[in-house]
Design a protein around this motif. Structure first.
Motif, PDB file in Angstrom:
ATOM      1  N   ASP A  91       0.797  -1.228   0.000  1.00  0.00           N
ATOM      2  CA  ASP A  91       0.000   0.000   0.000  1.00  0.00           C
ATOM      3  C   ASP A  91       0.828   1.277   0.000  1.00  0.00           C
ATOM      4  N   VAL A  92       2.070   1.198   0.480  1.00  0.00           N
ATOM      5  CA  VAL A  92       2.960   2.361   0.532  1.00  0.00           C
ATOM      6  C   VAL A  92       4.351   1.912   0.106  1.00  0.00           C
ATOM      7  N   SER A  93       5.004   2.694  -0.717  1.00  0.00           N
ATOM      8  CA  SER A  93       6.333   2.361  -1.205  1.00  0.00           C
ATOM      9  C   SER A  93       7.330   2.168  -0.065  1.00  0.00           C
ATOM     10  N   ASP A  94       8.235   1.211  -0.255  1.00  0.00           N
ATOM     11  CA  ASP A  94       9.305   1.001   0.715  1.00  0.00           C
ATOM     12  C   ASP A  94      10.224   2.213   0.822  1.00  0.00           C
ATOM     13  N   TRP A  95      10.283   3.031  -0.221  1.00  0.00           N
ATOM     14  CA  TRP A  95      11.084   4.248  -0.136  1.00  0.00           C
ATOM     15  C   TRP A  95      10.551   5.180   0.950  1.00  0.00           C
ATOM     16  N   ILE A  96       9.263   5.059   1.261  1.00  0.00           N
ATOM     17  CA  ILE A  96       8.671   5.847   2.341  1.00  0.00           C
ATOM     18  C   ILE A  96       8.897   5.165   3.682  1.00  0.00           C
ATOM     19  N   THR A  97       8.558   3.878   3.771  1.00  0.00           N
ATOM     20  CA  THR A  97       8.584   3.179   5.051  1.00  0.00           C
ATOM     21  C   THR A  97       9.991   2.770   5.493  1.00  0.00           C
ATOM     22  N   LYS A  98      10.914   2.608   4.549  1.00  0.00           N
ATOM     23  CA  LYS A  98      12.254   2.129   4.890  1.00  0.00           C
ATOM     24  C   LYS A  98      13.385   3.023   4.391  1.00  0.00           C
ATOM     25  N   GLY A  99      13.135   3.777   3.323  1.00  0.00           N
ATOM     26  CA  GLY A  99      14.220   4.484   2.651  1.00  0.00           C
ATOM     27  C   GLY A  99      14.417   5.937   3.004  1.00  0.00           C
ATOM     28  N   GLY A 100      13.539   6.501   3.837  1.00  0.00           N
ATOM     29  CA  GLY A 100      13.709   7.895   4.255  1.00  0.00           C
ATOM     30  C   GLY A 100      13.474   8.926   3.169  1.00  0.00           C
ATOM     31  N   ALA A 101      12.745   8.566   2.115  1.00  0.00           N
ATOM     32  CA  ALA A 101      12.544   9.503   1.005  1.00  0.00           C
ATOM     33  C   ALA A 101      11.748  10.737   1.422  1.00  0.00           C
ATOM     34  N   GLN A 102      10.775  10.553   2.288  1.00  0.00           N
ATOM     35  CA  GLN A 102       9.950  11.694   2.692  1.00  0.00           C
ATOM     36  C   GLN A 102      10.781  12.754   3.388  1.00  0.00           C
ATOM     37  N   GLN A 103      11.692  12.313   4.228  1.00  0.00           N
ATOM     38  CA  GLN A 103      12.551  13.274   4.942  1.00  0.00           C
ATOM     39  C   GLN A 103      13.579  13.880   3.980  1.00  0.00           C
ATOM     40  N   TYR A 104      14.155  13.061   3.130  1.00  0.00           N
ATOM     41  CA  TYR A 104      15.215  13.557   2.264  1.00  0.00           C
ATOM     42  C   TYR A 104      14.703  14.597   1.276  1.00  0.00           C
ATOM     43  N   PHE A 105      13.541  14.389   0.705  1.00  0.00           N
ATOM     44  CA  PHE A 105      13.058  15.300  -0.333  1.00  0.00           C
ATOM     45  C   PHE A 105      12.246  16.477   0.209  1.00  0.00           C
ATOM     46  N   ALA A 106      12.075  16.568   1.504  1.00  0.00           N
ATOM     47  CA  ALA A 106      11.359  17.704   2.083  1.00  0.00           C
ATOM     48  C   ALA A 106      12.068  19.001   1.702  1.00  0.00           C
ATOM     49  N   GLY A 107      11.324  19.935   1.117  1.00  0.00           N
ATOM     50  CA  GLY A 107      11.875  21.221   0.729  1.00  0.00           C
ATOM     51  C   GLY A 107      12.538  21.242  -0.629  1.00  0.00           C
ATOM     52  N   ARG A 108      12.629  20.118  -1.305  1.00  0.00           N
ATOM     53  CA  ARG A 108      13.245  20.085  -2.639  1.00  0.00           C
ATOM     54  C   ARG A 108      12.173  20.297  -3.701  1.00  0.00           C
ATOM     55  N   ASN A 109      12.520  21.040  -4.736  1.00  0.00           N
ATOM     56  CA  ASN A 109      11.543  21.419  -5.755  1.00  0.00           C
ATOM     57  C   ASN A 109      11.379  20.315  -6.801  1.00  0.00           C
ATOM     58  N   VAL A 110      10.746  19.226  -6.380  1.00  0.00           N
ATOM     59  CA  VAL A 110      10.526  18.095  -7.271  1.00  0.00           C
ATOM     60  C   VAL A 110       9.326  17.305  -6.762  1.00  0.00           C
ATOM     61  N   ASN A 111       8.512  16.811  -7.691  1.00  0.00           N
ATOM     62  CA  ASN A 111       7.463  15.865  -7.337  1.00  0.00           C
ATOM     63  C   ASN A 111       8.068  14.469  -7.346  1.00  0.00           C
ATOM     64  N   VAL A 112       8.045  13.807  -6.215  1.00  0.00           N
ATOM     65  CA  VAL A 112       8.583  12.454  -6.120  1.00  0.00           C
ATOM     66  C   VAL A 112       7.400  11.490  -6.129  1.00  0.00           C
ATOM     67  N   VAL A 113       7.378  10.612  -7.127  1.00  0.00           N
ATOM     68  CA  VAL A 113       6.230   9.735  -7.359  1.00  0.00           C
ATOM     69  C   VAL A 113       6.622   8.312  -6.993  1.00  0.00           C
ATOM     70  N   LEU A 114       5.897   7.729  -6.038  1.00  0.00           N
ATOM     71  CA  LEU A 114       6.285   6.436  -5.492  1.00  0.00           C
ATOM     72  C   LEU A 114       5.111   5.451  -5.558  1.00  0.00           C
ATOM     73  N   PRO A 115       5.047   4.648  -6.610  1.00  0.00           N
ATOM     74  CA  PRO A 115       3.970   3.662  -6.719  1.00  0.00           C
ATOM     75  C   PRO A 115       4.187   2.507  -5.747  1.00  0.00           C
ATOM     76  N   ALA A 116       3.106   1.977  -5.213  1.00  0.00           N
ATOM     77  CA  ALA A 116       3.162   0.819  -4.317  1.00  0.00           C
ATOM     78  C   ALA A 116       2.619  -0.406  -5.047  1.00  0.00           C
ATOM     79  N   GLY A 117       2.888  -1.583  -4.472  1.00  0.00           N
ATOM     80  CA  GLY A 117       2.299  -2.807  -4.997  1.00  0.00           C
ATOM     81  C   GLY A 117       3.033  -3.442  -6.150  1.00  0.00           C
ATOM     82  N   GLY A 118       4.313  -3.138  -6.321  1.00  0.00           N
ATOM     83  CA  GLY A 118       5.056  -3.670  -7.469  1.00  0.00           C
ATOM     84  C   GLY A 118       5.803  -4.951  -7.196  1.00  0.00           C
ATOM     85  N   GLU A 119       5.465  -5.656  -6.139  1.00  0.00           N
ATOM     86  CA  GLU A 119       6.195  -6.865  -5.756  1.00  0.00           C
ATOM     87  C   GLU A 119       6.393  -7.817  -6.931  1.00  0.00           C
TER      88      GLU A 119
END
Length: 331
Positions: A91-119
């Protein structure tokens, strides 16, 4: 040491593959249902810079979960599509739950698109129906249906890059060479971009078999036209002029592996470290092979090869800033 090792590998690979040959034409993308178009059916503001979407996808035949990390304001911004590995979150990308992407991209001028369910999907259009996955059409979803929705809702500039880890690293390069007009940059962390040749085919098949999925259902008989059509090493010209990043560790266990937290439900710590080491050895070999092929073809790239490192999030978190530093100038 890297220079010497890379030169030796490059010479071997170059002798075996002196010229990159264009793969036969790919089987056409599955056509979406003509009676429906993809649309966002739900959007939940989870945090200041995070929106969780539900997208009704005709090509996938179901509603897809997609997280978007987006800055405030309405100024145009590029998009970075980030793909998970074979154990992707449902339901949520591992980049969010494990990879710290939300914290890393905070304040950066880019839309980060993270699809879930790609197992175990390789984010590709499957040729046949699999008993576990059905017949996913990820390539159509990611390249045809999703980008217009993201750009429209989140002030996209139309400039895109794609990156992934492990399985998603191969997928990122496959998408980039099959849709060069869509992506300005591509990155793989501990992936195996080339998929032809006995060792690379075995890597793909074992990756899917671990999840109980049959690779023959995905691309047909190994070594066939559909496998070749998804091998970036046979379409290297499509990478020219793009920002390209590739990284992997040697598989050697390091201090971060010894101090990492391990889930007891996944087995003993020593067994998990050994498995992570073995997986990374394969990714390292394959990534070095691909880097040598790019070098031989005169395709510019940035490398992040490490003499220490296993197949784990500790290292991918370290690689993320380096990958973004390579991709950002092209966006």
């Amino acid at each position: 040491m890297w220079s010497t090792r890379f030169t030796k590998i490059a010479s071997v690979v170059t002798a075996a593959t002196a010229v990159a040959v264009l793969a036969p034409a790919a089987v056409a993308d599955a056509a979406p249902d003509r009676h429906r178009t993809a649309k966002i059916v739900a959007a939940k503001n989870v945090a200041l810079n995070r929106v969780d979407l539900t997208v009704d996808s005709p090509s996938m035949g179901r509603k897809m979960k997609v997280t978007v990390l987006t800055p405030g304001g309405d100024a145009p911004r590029p998009a970075l599509y980030m793909l998970d590995g074979a154990d992707a979150g449902k339901d949520v990308s591992d980049w969010i739950t494990k990879g710290g992407a939300q914290q890393y991209f905070a304040g950066r001028n880019v839309n980060v698109v993270l699809p879930a369910g790609g197992e175990a999907s390789f984010y590709t259009n499957w040729k046949y129906s699999d008993a576990k996955l059905g017949k996913p059409q990820w390539e159509t979803f990611l390249t045809k249906e999703l980008p217009p929705l993201i750009d429209s809702k989140f002030h996209g500039s139309g400039r895109n890059a794609v990156m992934g880890l492990s399985m998603g690293g191969q997928s990122a390069f496959a998408l980039a060479v099959r849709h060069p007009e869509l992506y300005r940059g591509v990155a793989s962390l501990s992936g195996c971009p080339p998929v032809t040749g006995a060792a690379n085919e075995a890597y793909v098949r074992s990756t899917l078999a671990k999840s109980g999925v049959d690779a023959v259902k995905m691309w047909g008989k190994p070594g066939g036209d559909y496998w070749r059509a998804h091998d970036p090493s046979l379409r290297l010209d499509a990478l020219r002029g793009k920002q390209v990043y590739i990284s992997a560790g040697s598989g050697a266990i390091g201090p971060m592996d010894l101090t990492a937290t391990y889930d007891p439900s996944d087995g003993p710590k020593d067994a998990q470290m050994a498995a992570g080491s073995a997986l990374e050895v394969g990714a390292y070999r394959c990534s070095l092979e691909f880097a040598a092929q790019m070098q031989s073809a005169g395709v510019a790239f940035t490398q992040g090869f490490r003499l220490i490192g296993t197949h784990s999030w500790n290292y991918w978190k370290q690689d993320l800033p380096n990958a973004w530093a390579t991709l950002a100038p092209g966006l």
